[in-house]
Motif scaffolding. Structure first.
Motif, short mmCIF file in Angstrom:
data_model
loop_
_atom_site.label_atom_id
_atom_site.label_comp_id
_atom_site.label_asym_id
_atom_site.label_seq_id
_atom_site.Cartn_x
_atom_site.Cartn_y
_atom_site.Cartn_z
N ARG A 24 0.82 -1.21 0.00
CA ARG A 24 0.00 0.00 0.00
C ARG A 24 0.86 1.27 0.00
NH1 ARG A 24 -5.46 -0.34 1.09
NH2 ARG A 24 -6.22 -2.36 0.33
N ALA A 25 1.97 1.20 0.71
CA ALA A 25 2.83 2.39 0.79
C ALA A 25 3.61 2.64 -0.50
CB ALA A 25 3.80 2.25 1.97
N PHE A 26 4.00 1.56 -1.15
CA PHE A 26 4.77 1.66 -2.39
C PHE A 26 4.05 0.86 -3.49
CE2 PHE A 26 7.68 1.89 1.20
CZ PHE A 26 8.31 3.11 0.97
N PRO A 27 2.94 1.40 -4.00
CA PRO A 27 2.19 0.64 -5.00
C PRO A 27 3.01 0.41 -6.25
CG PRO A 27 1.41 2.91 -4.89
CD PRO A 27 2.36 2.72 -3.74
N LEU A 28 2.70 -0.66 -6.89
CA LEU A 28 3.40 -1.01 -8.13
C LEU A 28 3.10 0.02 -9.21
CD1 LEU A 28 5.14 -3.40 -9.21
CD2 LEU A 28 3.02 -4.29 -10.22
N PRO A 29 4.11 0.63 -9.80
CA PRO A 29 3.86 1.63 -10.87
C PRO A 29 3.06 1.01 -12.01
CG PRO A 29 6.15 1.68 -10.18
CD PRO A 29 5.56 0.46 -9.55
N GLN A 30 2.16 1.82 -12.53
CA GLN A 30 1.36 1.37 -13.66
C GLN A 30 2.04 1.74 -14.98
OE1 GLN A 30 -1.53 -0.52 -13.38
NE2 GLN A 30 -0.73 -0.56 -11.26
N PRO A 31 1.94 0.88 -15.95
CA PRO A 31 2.59 1.21 -17.24
C PRO A 31 1.95 2.42 -17.89
CG PRO A 31 1.16 -0.71 -17.47
CD PRO A 31 1.23 -0.41 -15.99
N VAL A 32 2.76 3.17 -18.59
CA VAL A 32 2.24 4.32 -19.34
C VAL A 32 1.27 3.82 -20.40
CG1 VAL A 32 2.88 6.25 -20.84
CG2 VAL A 32 4.34 5.62 -18.91
N ALA A 33 0.18 4.53 -20.56
CA ALA A 33 -0.82 4.12 -21.56
C ALA A 33 -0.17 4.04 -22.93
CB ALA A 33 -1.97 5.12 -21.59
N PRO A 34 -0.52 3.03 -23.71
CA PRO A 34 0.10 2.89 -25.03
C PRO A 34 -0.31 4.01 -25.97
CG PRO A 34 -1.74 1.37 -24.79
CD PRO A 34 -1.54 2.01 -23.45
N GLY A 35 0.37 4.09 -27.10
CA GLY A 35 0.00 5.06 -28.11
C GLY A 35 -1.32 4.69 -28.76
N VAL A 36 -1.75 5.53 -29.67
CA VAL A 36 -3.02 5.33 -30.36
C VAL A 36 -2.74 4.85 -31.77
CG1 VAL A 36 -5.15 6.43 -31.14
CG2 VAL A 36 -4.11 7.13 -28.98
N ARG A 37 -3.45 3.83 -32.17
CA ARG A 37 -3.34 3.33 -33.55
C ARG A 37 -4.68 3.56 -34.24
NH1 ARG A 37 -1.38 -2.71 -33.73
NH2 ARG A 37 -3.19 -2.93 -32.38
N VAL A 38 -4.60 4.10 -35.43
CA VAL A 38 -5.80 4.24 -36.27
C VAL A 38 -5.65 3.21 -37.39
CG1 VAL A 38 -7.19 5.80 -37.66
CG2 VAL A 38 -5.91 6.70 -35.70
N LEU A 39 -6.63 2.33 -37.49
CA LEU A 39 -6.52 1.16 -38.35
C LEU A 39 -7.52 1.22 -39.49
CD1 LEU A 39 -6.31 -1.48 -35.48
CD2 LEU A 39 -4.41 -0.37 -36.68
N ALA A 40 -7.12 0.65 -40.62
CA ALA A 40 -8.00 0.55 -41.79
C ALA A 40 -9.03 -0.56 -41.58
CB ALA A 40 -7.18 0.29 -43.05
N GLU A 41 -9.88 -0.73 -42.56
CA GLU A 41 -10.95 -1.73 -42.46
C GLU A 41 -10.39 -3.13 -42.27
OE1 GLU A 41 -15.20 -2.38 -44.78
OE2 GLU A 41 -13.42 -1.95 -45.97
N ASP A 42 -9.23 -3.42 -42.88
CA ASP A 42 -8.64 -4.75 -42.77
C ASP A 42 -7.59 -4.84 -41.67
OD1 ASP A 42 -6.66 -3.19 -43.85
OD2 ASP A 42 -6.20 -4.52 -45.53
N GLY A 43 -7.48 -3.82 -40.82
CA GLY A 43 -6.52 -3.83 -39.73
C GLY A 43 -5.18 -3.19 -40.07
N THR A 44 -4.97 -2.77 -41.31
CA THR A 44 -3.73 -2.10 -41.68
C THR A 44 -3.58 -0.80 -40.91
OG1 THR A 44 -3.81 -3.04 -43.91
CG2 THR A 44 -2.43 -1.09 -43.60
N LEU A 45 -2.38 -0.55 -40.42
CA LEU A 45 -2.12 0.67 -39.66
C LEU A 45 -2.11 1.87 -40.60
CD1 LEU A 45 -1.35 1.95 -36.94
CD2 LEU A 45 1.05 1.57 -37.55
N LEU A 46 -2.99 2.83 -40.33
CA LEU A 46 -3.03 4.06 -41.12
C LEU A 46 -2.09 5.12 -40.55
CD1 LEU A 46 -6.89 4.39 -41.67
CD2 LEU A 46 -5.20 3.47 -43.26
N ARG A 47 -2.21 5.33 -39.25
CA ARG A 47 -1.34 6.32 -38.59
C ARG A 47 -1.31 5.97 -37.11
NH1 ARG A 47 -2.09 12.96 -37.97
NH2 ARG A 47 -0.08 13.30 -36.96
N ALA A 48 -0.17 6.25 -36.49
CA ALA A 48 -0.03 6.00 -35.06
C ALA A 48 0.37 7.29 -34.35
CB ALA A 48 1.03 4.93 -34.81
N PHE A 49 -0.04 7.39 -33.10
CA PHE A 49 0.34 8.51 -32.26
C PHE A 49 1.13 7.96 -31.06
CE2 PHE A 49 -3.44 9.67 -34.55
CZ PHE A 49 -3.20 10.98 -34.95
N PRO A 50 2.25 8.57 -30.71
CA PRO A 50 3.08 8.02 -29.63
C PRO A 50 2.39 8.08 -28.28
CG PRO A 50 3.86 10.20 -30.26
CD PRO A 50 2.80 9.83 -31.26
#
Length: 779
Positions: A24-50
């Motif tokens: 409780r005193a030293f909680p486990l750090p949480q991972p930084v939220a991942p970046g954002v992926r914008v995907l095409a209809e078939d799952g192809t990556l269109l653009r990513a944000f860090p």
């Protein structure tokens, strides 16, 4: 013995309590939220944000990674991963012995859990730091299952540069998802987190190969892979793409990312293949534009309103052309792109058919007098020709019959975005671009031509419902589409070619600020805008010249439609006759009255008569019933017939009076109507409406500087025979034609009148001012 057990129990309880307090005193750090992926209809990556820590990290689960990668990772890094409590004493002892024997650090005893703990809470490379890592590892195992810890590793492991996680590494180095890794690629990504800066395949391919090959040989030594399998993987070259994220539909990606804060994977309906080709076409086409000009293109699949292609700017990020502005959503004047909806509504209201006679003539005496793009007039034209040539005066004629308020309300009800003063107080100018709209909204409304009259909102994401609003009947939609589906290169087309299935319309806003082209085929609706985002004009660039060629190129790259839209049962084809515009079987005295024939598309078998101007106070009828002397052919009014005189009734179709200057002489009213047989008939025959043109009633004329006489050319529409002109009651020279050249010298108020041979008259008043003349020069 019992006392010892009691002490041990107490120790366990105290240890657990201490662990709980420390947790409780030293909680486990949480991972930084991942970046954002914008995907095409078939799952192809269109653009990513860090991610927030500026690393490229894409979320992934163990089930989404290629099984071969999980196999190699666990075999090479932590074979007892699913059995130890986070710390493997045997592995630590083995690593210590190997390091002591070699006299250097050649092996580490860290488990995957320990590596994850270090990634969540980086520690110094000291004994204290190692102790902290061990405690964090136990804390990690307490809170997470083994599969969850493995998932954390897959998302947090470093892979060089700003790459974090196996999915980002696979996408950036190999251009494919981690689910498609080969044996050799899996081996490389397994070892790369050990020294991500030194073994990057894009910078140090030889080092990366040696590290990869070590992993492959270990798989053979552990007898997990056969010699042949390892040999095949060893022959695979080490090649990596530059670690740059893709940039497909960047403005759409930014739009959706801003609309969904906290999202990680954003799914769209974009077709990645279409988008690549679309951006390539726009990039090539950009060379013919000025540096400050931009473009926007949207491609919608008619079947489900899915946006398959989206280009918001000619060059994303370019400062000169304002490449950060998404012009698919910018409110601009739509020019002539609203005209098809006026024709469609007129079809539904039974005012026209596809080849109704409309007037492209000057609007004398009317307050609103727009001009055509070319500046001239075409005279009498068919509805199809008027729409294809984008003539302004015929469509204004239609809107005046429909009512501007009613027409605008229908567009708004169908979902078309309209902005500006023209929406609150509609006038006929709205149809010529007197409002604002967006490319996205126009494309959605144009889909109605291929969707049986139902307009819709373009869908960007799979979860968006199909929003459909009624705009026109299926028959009106099909006829409007057919009127616009003409080959732009028809002069060069070959007989027997496949039918042209793209209905298209262009538009140009006032001052050459916006060039538009919209096209509808059975499968696709395409919208194109070209202009300057800052709203400044691009002189000489207009829709047909600047936007239409890009529209046709986009249509060529799409899957081609093979057939036309199916014809609704409410649409039939029939031969109609001008000037009345009705079907042949509805026309009396067809041989004499059918002066021009056309094959027209009719809605609900309706062939309405030719429309006249609604704002003209007095208009002669287009169908005239006349009694004529059977022997002489002259007109005889009822009650004027002589005893024994044989009379016949004749039905004569007349052209609208404003069309007279464009008609053949034998088609004009003076030639079509029989002359009176006697004074009795002349006195009882209704007057024809004639009109003086060249000076508007109530005009104030002024003599230009340096001139002594003002020459004014006048004409008369609808007059018969010789004309007698009167200026302030004084007769002028008798004229044989329908023109008068009037010369004004003296200032004052004037009344000009004209009388034709049949006694028809017209009169206008105006004023003339000479103005101040410069004084004579003196020495």
């Amino acid at each position: 013995m019992r006392k010892t057990a009691t002490w041990l129990s107490a120790l366990v309880v105290l240890t657990a309590a201490l662990a709980w307090v420390l947790d409780r005193a030293f909680p486990l750090p949480q991972p930084v939220a991942p970046g954002v992926r914008v995907l095409a209809e078939d799952g192809t990556l269109l653009r990513a944000f860090p991610a927030a820590d500026q690393t490229w990290r894409y979320p992934i689960t163990p089930a989404q990674v290629a099984p071969v990668y999980r196999e190699v990772l666990l075999a090479y890094e932590d074979r007892a991963f699913y059995y130890h409590p986070g710390i493997n004493p045997l592995a630590i002892a083995r690593a210590g012995w190997q390091n002591l024997k070699a006299g250097a650090v050649v092996s580490g005893g860290s488990t995957l859990s320990m590596q994850v703990a270090g990634l969540l809470d980086p520690y110094p490379r000291t004994l204290t730091g190692k102790a902290r890592q061990a405690l964090r590892t136990l804390q990690l195992e307490w809170h997470y299952s083994k599969d969850e810890i493995l998932e954390l590793y897959l998302n947090l492991a470093p892979f060089g540069g700003m790459l974090s996680g196996v999915e980002a590494a696979s996408r950036h180095y190999f251009g494919k998802p981690a689910a498609q890794l080969s044996d050799a690629e899996a081996a490389l990504l397994t070892v790369l987190p050990q020294r991500p800066s030194e073994w990057r395949p894009d910078r140090y391919p030889q080092r990366a190969r040696r590290a990869r090959d070590k992993v492959l040989r270990r798989m053979q030594a552990l007898e997990l892979w056969s010699e042949a399998r390892v040999a095949a993987a060893l022959h695979e070259p080490v090649a990596a793409l530059p670690p740059e994220p893709p940039m497909l539909a960047p403005l759409l990606a930014r739009r959706l990312q801003q609309q969904c804060p906290g999202c990680t994977d954003i799914h769209t309906l974009i077709d990645a293949g279409v988008q690549r080709q679309l951006q390539a076409v726009v990039e090539r086409y950009r060379g013919r534009l000025g540096p400050r000009q931009s473009m926007a293109v949207m491609v919608v699949r008619n079947a489900d309103l899915a946006v398959q292609g989206y280009v918001g700017a000619a060059r994303f990020g370019d400062m000169t052309s304002h490449g950060h502005i998404d012009m698919t959503r910018a409110v601009r004047s739509p020019g002539s792109t609203l005209k098809p909806f006026a024709y469609a509504m007129a079809l539904d209201q039974g005012l026209i058919h596809s080849h109704s006679l409309l007037l492209d003539t000057p609007r004398y005496g009317l307050r609103y007098r727009p001009h055509n793009f070319t500046g001239g007039f075409a005279g009498p034209v068919s509805a199809t020709a008027a729409l294809q040539r984008s003539l302004n005066l015929p469509v204004v004629q239609l809107v005046e019959h429909l009512g501007p308020q009613r027409w605008v309300s229908a567009l708004l009800n169908a979902g078309l975005q309209l902005e500006g003063a023209g929406v609150q107080q509609p006038s006929s100018a709205v149809v010529l671009g007197g409002v604002g709209s967006t490319l996205e909204s126009l494309v959605g409304t144009y889909t109605a031509l291929a969707r049986e009259g139902l307009a819709g909102s373009p869908r960007l994401q799979p979860h968006e419902p199909q929003q459909r609003r009624w705009l026109m009947s299926p028959g009106a939609a099909w006829i409007s589409w057919r009127m616009l589906a003409h080959n732009p290169w028809r002069a060069l087309s070959q007989v027997g070619e496949t039918p042209w299935v793209l209905a298209w319309k262009t538009g140009t806003s006032y001052g050459y600020r916006d060039a538009w082209a919209l096209g509808v085929s059975p499968q696709w609706t395409i919208g194109v805008w070209v202009g300057r985002p800052d709203g400044s004009p691009s002189p000489g660039d207009f829709g047909r010249q600047t936007a239409a060629p890009l529209l046709f190129r986009v249509h060529e790259l799409l899957a081609q439609d093979q057939q036309e839209l199916p014809q609704p049962a409410s649409v039939t084809q029939a031969k109609i006759c001008w000037p009345l515009g009705t079907a042949v079987q509805q026309t009396d005295n067809t041989a004499a009255n059918c002066q021009q024939s056309h094959l027209a598309w009719l809605l609900n078998a309706t062939a309405p008569r030719t429309l006249q101007q609604t704002t003209m106070l007095s208009q002669p009828p287009l169908l005239r019933s006349v009694w004529v002397d059977a022997e002489t052919g002259r007109a005889v009014a009822p009650g004027c017939a002589q005893t024994g005189q044989m009379l016949e009734q004749s039905h004569i179709e007349l052209w609208p009076q404003p069309a007279e200057p464009w008609l053949k002489p034998e088609w004009r009213r003076a030639q079509r109507l029989p002359q009176p047989a006697d004074d009795c008939t002349r006195g009882r025959t209704g007057r024809e409406v004639i009109m003086i043109t060249g000076i508007e009633a109530g005009s104030h004329l002024q003599l230009p500087p340096g001139r002594t006489v003002l020459d004014v050319d006048l004409r008369v529409q609808g007059a018969t025979g010789l004309l007698n002109w009167y200026l302030n009651g004084e007769p002028l020279a008798e004229q044989s034609g329908q023109r008068l050249s009037l010369q004004l010298r003296n200032s004052g108020d004037y009344r000009l009148s004209v009388v034709d041979r049949a006694g028809n008259t017209d009169s206008i008043t105006f004023s003339f001012q000479r103005g101040s003349q410069p004084a004579a020069a003196t020495n």
